[in-house]
Design an enzyme around this catalytic site. Structure first.
Site, short mmCIF file in Angstrom:
data_model
loop_
_atom_site.label_atom_id
_atom_site.label_comp_id
_atom_site.label_asym_id
_atom_site.label_seq_id
_atom_site.Cartn_x
_atom_site.Cartn_y
_atom_site.Cartn_z
N TRP A 10 0.82 -1.22 0.00
CA TRP A 10 0.00 0.00 0.00
C TRP A 10 0.85 1.26 0.00
O TRP A 10 0.32 2.36 -0.08
CB TRP A 10 -0.95 -0.01 1.20
CG TRP A 10 -1.99 -1.09 1.14
CD1 TRP A 10 -2.14 -2.05 0.17
CD2 TRP A 10 -3.06 -1.32 2.08
NE1 TRP A 10 -3.21 -2.87 0.45
CE2 TRP A 10 -3.80 -2.44 1.61
CE3 TRP A 10 -3.44 -0.70 3.26
CZ2 TRP A 10 -4.91 -2.94 2.30
CZ3 TRP A 10 -4.55 -1.20 3.95
CH2 TRP A 10 -5.28 -2.30 3.46
N GLU A 96 11.96 1.53 -3.98
CA GLU A 96 11.75 2.90 -3.48
C GLU A 96 12.57 3.14 -2.21
O GLU A 96 13.01 4.26 -1.96
CB GLU A 96 10.25 3.14 -3.25
CG GLU A 96 9.51 3.26 -4.59
CD GLU A 96 8.04 2.89 -4.57
OE1 GLU A 96 7.46 2.75 -3.48
OE2 GLU A 96 7.47 2.73 -5.67
N GLY A 170 4.89 1.29 -10.87
CA GLY A 170 4.08 2.51 -10.85
C GLY A 170 4.07 3.27 -12.16
O GLY A 170 3.63 4.42 -12.22
C1 PEP Z 1 5.26 -2.08 -5.86
O1 PEP Z 1 5.10 -1.07 -5.20
O2 PEP Z 1 5.89 -3.00 -5.39
C2 PEP Z 1 4.65 -2.14 -7.19
C3 PEP Z 1 4.89 -3.18 -7.93
O3 PEP Z 1 3.85 -1.08 -7.57
P1 PEP Z 1 2.84 -1.04 -8.84
O4 PEP Z 1 2.06 -2.33 -8.83
O5 PEP Z 1 2.00 0.15 -8.61
O6 PEP Z 1 3.69 -0.94 -10.07
#
Ligand code: PEP
Length: 255
Positions: A10, A96, A170
């Site tokens: 999340w 991240e 993302g």
């Molecule tokens: C993540 O945050 O691990 C991720 C894969 O994000 P998203 O699915 O939004 O690309």
């Protein structure tokens, strides 16, 4: 047979109220679905809310990071001892955290060692950047991240790794199923080199990066892929339930 996992990251989203609502919606939608482990990873302040709302359900709770020290002068950090008994899973080494919070292969390794010692189940993230892929360095980067991340660790059966190409997170630009399958095969080969074939065969390796209900079946049907780590699409109960349902259906049909 490896039990697939669908884990929702999340990130820094939800409020106390929307966390509770999301937990209720997910619980209602996935509790009847078997053959897939379901995990949600809310922000730290809401872990107890999620734990209470999901008590007695099939949905497990995870944290998004953990510190390696037990306690001390580490302002803003949360230790493995604090998380033990509150959550079952913990995401470690997310790109991240590596990009914006200074995580390195060495600190990721320290977090993994501490989490395992505290009885937590890590979701250990690895993945190449776009420039590394374009330079033909994907294999080298993934092998290095796995080797250094798992340094000195006796990898337990069923351990969880997430392959998350940084360029796919993302961005709406997911990898293709075969591309992710190939990278995950390399990761499994590196685990086999370090820990032996039996352990490598038991390790669950997830794909993460712009997974949605529209593309999840393509990933789940790949032989090497054991589920997904999902960001954006995990923030809506219907969408998360659809990811879990489709993963279960595809897994049941896998040879
Ligand atoms: C993540 O945050 O691990 C991720 C894969 O994000 P998203 O699915 O939004 O690309």
């Amino acid at each position: 047979m490896r039990i697939p996992i669908v884990a929702g990251n999340w990130k820094m989203n939800t409020t106390a109220a929307s966390c509770a609502e999301l937990c209720d919606g997910i619980r209602k939608g996935v509790d009847g679905i078997s053959g897939v482990e379901k995990v949600v990873c809310p922000p730290f302040p809401f872990l107890f809310i999620a734990r209470d709302r999901l008590k007695g359900s099939s949905v497990k709770v995870g944290a998004q990071n953990v510190h390696w020290a037990e306690r001390g002068a580490y302002t803003g950090a949360v230790s493995h001892m604090m998380l033990a008994g509150v959550v079952e899973y913990v995401i470690i080494g997310h790109s991240e955290r590596r990009a914006y919070h200074g995580d390195t292969d060495e600190t990721v390794n320290r977090r993994l060692v501490a989490a395992l010692a505290a009885g937590l189940k890590p979701i250990f993230c690895v993945g190449e950047t776009e420039s590394e892929r374009e330079a033909g360095r994907t294999e080298e980067v993934l092998r290095r991240q796995v080797r250094l991340g798992l340094k000195g660790i006796n990898v337990p059966e069923g351990f969880v790794i997430a392959y998350e190409p940084v360029w796919a997170i993302g961005t709406g630009k997911a990898a293709t199923g075969p591309m992710a399958n190939e990278a995950i095969g390399l990761i499994r080969a590196e685990v086999a080199r370090l820990s032996g074939a039996a352990v490598a065969q038991s390790v669950r390796i997830l794909y993460g990066g712009s997974v949605t209900p529209d593309n999840v079946a393509e990933f789940a049907s790949q032989p090497e892929i054991d589920g997904g780590l999902v960001g954006g699409a995990s923030l809506n109960a219907d969408s998360f339930v659809s990811l879990v349902r489709q993963t279960a259906e595809v897994a049941a049909a896998k040879p």
